[in-house]
Design a protein around this motif. Structure first.
Motif, PDB file in Angstrom:
ATOM      1  N   GLU A  64      77.804  42.193  29.208  1.00 56.70           N
ATOM      2  CA  GLU A  64      79.007  42.315  30.014  1.00 56.70           C
ATOM      3  C   GLU A  64      79.034  41.268  31.122  1.00 56.70           C
ATOM      4  O   GLU A  64      80.044  40.590  31.344  1.00 56.70           O
ATOM      5  N   MET A  65      77.912  41.116  31.829  1.00 56.42           N
ATOM      6  CA  MET A  65      77.853  40.158  32.927  1.00 56.42           C
ATOM      7  C   MET A  65      77.939  38.716  32.421  1.00 56.42           C
ATOM      8  O   MET A  65      78.586  37.865  33.036  1.00 56.42           O
ATOM      9  N   SER A 102      79.496  37.655  29.838  1.00 53.56           N
ATOM     10  CA  SER A 102      80.895  37.392  29.467  1.00 53.56           C
ATOM     11  C   SER A 102      81.770  37.241  30.708  1.00 53.56           C
ATOM     12  O   SER A 102      82.613  36.341  30.784  1.00 53.56           O
ATOM     13  N   PHE A 103      81.579  38.118  31.684  1.00 54.06           N
ATOM     14  CA  PHE A 103      82.393  38.096  32.903  1.00 54.06           C
ATOM     15  C   PHE A 103      82.221  36.788  33.668  1.00 54.06           C
ATOM     16  O   PHE A 103      83.177  36.220  34.195  1.00 54.06           O
ATOM     17  N   LYS A 131      87.154  36.785  42.676  1.00 53.57           N
ATOM     18  CA  LYS A 131      87.397  37.599  41.483  1.00 53.57           C
ATOM     19  C   LYS A 131      86.615  38.909  41.550  1.00 53.57           C
ATOM     20  O   LYS A 131      87.139  39.977  41.214  1.00 53.57           O
ATOM     21  N   ASP A 190      89.001  41.990  41.593  1.00 53.78           N
ATOM     22  CA  ASP A 190      89.049  42.683  40.305  1.00 53.78           C
ATOM     23  C   ASP A 190      88.110  43.876  40.213  1.00 53.78           C
ATOM     24  O   ASP A 190      88.401  44.853  39.521  1.00 53.78           O
ATOM     25  N   LEU A 191      86.964  43.789  40.906  1.00 51.93           N
ATOM     26  CA  LEU A 191      85.977  44.864  40.823  1.00 51.93           C
ATOM     27  C   LEU A 191      85.946  45.735  42.068  1.00 51.93           C
ATOM     28  O   LEU A 191      85.286  46.777  42.073  1.00 51.93           O
TER      29      LEU A 191
END
Length: 569
Positions: free
Chosen positions: A124-125, A127-128, A186, A190-191
C-alpha cells in the motif's frame, strides 16, 4: 480537545544559562498542517524533539507536552512509537536496512505484525508513494530525494496520527524538494494526518500551511494563518525573519501596491501584471538590468585571474572498477577572489567532485592543481595547512571534541603555537558567526544550522587559500546566510577561492560570482548568475519565475524591486 497541547514548556541545555525554549504554549488540532519557522538556533528543532519522546534532548525541562490528553512521558511505548512519526534532516541517518522493501517493512516487523499484514501495508505504501519502480533496489543506489521519500513512507507504514519533520528538504535539490513537499501536502489533505513541519525553504510550503508558527529566541512570536503572518512580518523588513520570507511577500512589502499580499509565484505574477505594471511609467529605462550581474569580479584584474587557485582537467572517477563513471571529464577553474557555485540535482556528482578536489577520493584519469601545484605533489598534511579546507555535507564528520570550543581549539593548534593568538582568533571567528552561546555545547546537541556554523568556524581557523563547501547553507536561515555571505566577501578580498556545492538557488543568485551546472557527471554550462538563471524555466529563483516575461533579466528580489522603482521614477 487538541491532539497536541504544549503548556509553559521551557528547556535549558546542560551547562548553559540560555533558555533554548522559554514558556512555549501551543495547541495543535487534529488534521492541521503547522509550519514552524524562525532563525537558526531559535528553538525549532528542540521543540520538535520534545514532542518525540525518544529524541528528547537531555537538560532541564519545565512545563508539559501532552499528546491526546496524555503527557508524552506517560504514553505507552507502542503509542509513542507508532502514532508520532519523525523525519530527520539528513536522509542517511534514518535508513537502517539494505533494501528499499526491507526498510518499508522494518518498523512493522518490530511491531510484531503478521507477515500477511506487513506485505499488505508495504504494498500500500509503495503504491501511494510511487516507489514501485525502485522497490527492490539497494538503498545505496537511491538519490537523496528518494531516500527522504523512503524515510517518509517507512514512517507512514505505521499509520501515525502526528507527523513531525525537521528541515526534511535541507539536502534535496529544488525539484526533489518540491516533490517531497507535495507529498507532505497529500498526506495531510488526503489522509488527515496532523503535520508539524520545520522549514527554511518557504517558497512552496508557506501558502500550504493552515497556521504558521514563528519562533524567536526560544519563544513563540506569533502563530496565525499565512496571510496574517505575512502581514505581521512584512510590515517590518528590519526583523531578522523577514529575509527568509517567500519572494512575493518580500517584494510586495517593499512595493505595497494593492490590498492583498501575494503568497505564491502565481499570485506574485498576477500582482505584477494587474497592480504594478499599470502604475509604471512607459520609459526606455525599464528592463535595462545590464550584464553582467552584481559584483562578478570585485577588484580582480585579468592579471590576477591569469592562474586559477584551483583547476581540474578531464577528471574521470568511479567508485569501483565495475561501477559506472560518476565524473565524466570534468574541467573547471576557480580563481582567487571569487565564489564559484556548483549546482545540479541529487546524484549528478557534485559531492564526488568535492571529494576529488579535496584529495579524499583518488582519481586515475585527469589532474587537479591547487595554487599551481599538483594535488599529488603535496606532502602528508601539507595540503590542509593554509592551502585547502573542506566542509563535508555532514558537518558532524569534523567534530572530535565534547564541546564546540574544544573543536575550535583543536583546529587553531594546527595554525599557531601562541595560546594568546589562538584565543583571540577563536573569539573573533565565533563572534563573526554568532556562535558564542554554543561554546560549551556538545556539537551533536546542536541543530542542523548550528552544526553548519560550528563546522564553518573550524574551517575558517585553518586560513585556507581554497575553501570547498558542500551545502554550507543547509539548515541556515536567510539572516545567517547573509552573514555567511559577508564572511565570503572578506575571504575573497583576502584572495581566497571559494567553491560552493549547493541546492540553494537563491543564495547562488544573490552571492555567487559564477555558477556552474553539473549533469550526468559533467559541467554542462557556466556563467555569471544573471546569465545562468535568467534563461532557465524551472531551475531558477522564485523572483525570476515571478517576473519572467515582465523583467526578463531579474533573478533576485532586489532586481525585481529595482526594476519597479526605475519605472516609478
Amino acid at each position: 480537545m487538541a491532539l497536541l497541547q504544549i503548556n509553559d514548556l521551557s528547556f535549558t541545555y546542560p551547562e548553559s544559562s540560555h533558555k533554548a525554549l522559554d514558556k512555549i504554549n501551543l495547541a495543535v488540532e487534529e488534521g492541521e498542517l503547522i509550519l514552524l519557522i524562525g532563525v537558526s538556533g531559535c528553538g525549532k528543532s528542540t521543540l520538535l524533539r520534545h514532542i518525540k519522546r525518544e529524541l528528547a534532548p537531555h537538560g532541564h525541562k519545565r512545563g508539559e507536552v501532552c499528546y491526546a490528553g496524555v503527557e508524552i512521558e506517560h504514553l505507552d511505548q507502542r503509542t509513542a512509537v507508532t502514532e508520532i512519526g519523525f523525519v530527520l534532516q539528513n536522509p542517511e541517518t534514518q535508513i537502517v536496512t539494505d533494501r528499499v522493501w526491507h526498510e518499508l517493512a522494518f518498523g512493522l516487523e518490530n511491531l510484531g505484525l503478521e507477515k500477511g499484514e506487513i506485505r499488505r501495508k508495504v504494498a500500500e505504501m509503495a503504491s501511494f508513494f510511487g516507489i514501485d519502480s525502485w522497490f527492490r533496489k539497494s538503498v545505496d543506489d537511491l538519490s537523496g530525494g528518494q531516500k527522504q521519500i523512503l524515510n517518509l513512507a517507512s514512517i507512514m507504514a505505521m499509520q501515525p496520527k502526528l507527523l513531525l519533520l525537521d528541515e526534511p528538504t535541507a539536502q534535496l535539490d529544488p525539484i526533489a524538494a518540491q516533490e517531497f513537499l507535495a507529498m507532505i501536502e497529500k498526506i495531510n489533505r488526503d489522509l488527515g494526518v496532523t503535520v508539524i513541519l520545520s522549514e527554511h525553504r518557504l517558497e512552496e510550503v508557506f501558502p500550504l500551511a493552515d497556521r504558521v508558527v514563528v519562533m524567536e529566541g526560544g519563544q513563540v512570536f506569533c502563530a496565525d494563518k499565512p496571510e496574517k503572518v505575512a502581514q505581521v512580518l512584512g510590515a517590518d523588513s528590519s526583523k531578522v525573519i523577514f529575509k527568509g520570507l517567500p519572494s512575493p511577500i518580500r517584494i510586495y512589502s517593499e512595493l505595497p501596491i494593492g490590498e492583498k499580499c501575494p503568497l505564491t509565484v502565481r499570485e506574485g505574477r498576477q500582482w505584477l501584471i494587474q497592480q504594478v505594471l499599470p502604475n509604471l511609467a512607459e520609459t526606455d529605462s525599464l528592463d535595462q538590468m545590464g550584464q553582467p550581474a552584481k559584483s562578478v569580479w570585485t577588484g580582480n584584474t585579468k592579471a590576477e585571474r591569469s592562474r586559477p587557485a584551483l583547476e581540474t582537467k578531464e577528471i574521470w572517477f568511479k567508485y569501483s572498477a565495475e561501477g559506472s563513471d560518476i565524473l565524466r571529464g570534468v574541467s573547471l577553474q576557480a580563481y582567487a577572489g571569487e565564489t564559484l557555485c556548483v549546482l545540479g540535482g541529487n546524484g549528478t556528482g557534485k559531492t564526488t567532485l568535492l571529494g576529488v578536489l579535496s584529495g579524499v577520493l583518488k582519481i586515475k584519469r585527469g589532474q587537479v592543481w591547487v595554487d599551481g601545484k599538483k594535488l599529488t605533489d603535496f606532502k602528508y598534511g601539507e595540503l590542509y595547512r593554509h592551502n585547502l579546507a573542506m566542509l563535508p555535507q555532514n558537518p558532524k564528520a569534523l567534530f572530535v571534541s565534547d564541546t564546540v570550543r574544544g573543536d575550535l581549539e583543536e583546529a587553531a593548534e594546527l595554525i599557531s603555537r601562541d595560546k594568546t593568538v589562538r584565543e583571540l582568533t577563536i573569539s573573533k571567528v565565533m563572534e563573526e558567526l554568532g556562535i558564542e552561546e554554543l561554546a560549551r555545547r556538545h556539537p551533536y546537541d546542536l541543530s542542523g544550522g548550528e552544526q553548519q556554523k560550528a563546522g564553518i568556524a573550524k574551517l575558517l581557523l585553518l586560513q585556507p587559500k581554497v575553501i570547498l563547501l558542500d551545502e554550507p547553507t543547509k539548515g541556515l536561515d536567510a539572516y545567517s546566510k547573509e552573514g555567511l555571505a559577508q564572511i565570503f566577501f572578506r575571504l575573497r578580498s583576502q584572495g581566497a577561492a571559494i567553491v560552493v556545492v549547493t541546492h540553494d538557488l537563491e543564495f547562488a543568485a544573490e552571492y555567487g560570482d559564477r555558477c556552474a551546472m553539473m549533469f550526468d557527471g559533467e559541467i554542462v554550462s557556466e556563467g555569471n548568475p544573471r546569465e545562468f538563471f535568467a534563461g532557465n524555466s524551472f531551475y531558477t529563483t522564485a523572483a525570476n519565475r515571478m517576473a519572467r516575461g515582465i523583467f526578463s533579466q531579474a533573478v533576485t528580489c532586489k532586481d525585481v524591486i529595482k526594476q519597479c522603482q526605475i519605472g516609478f521614477a
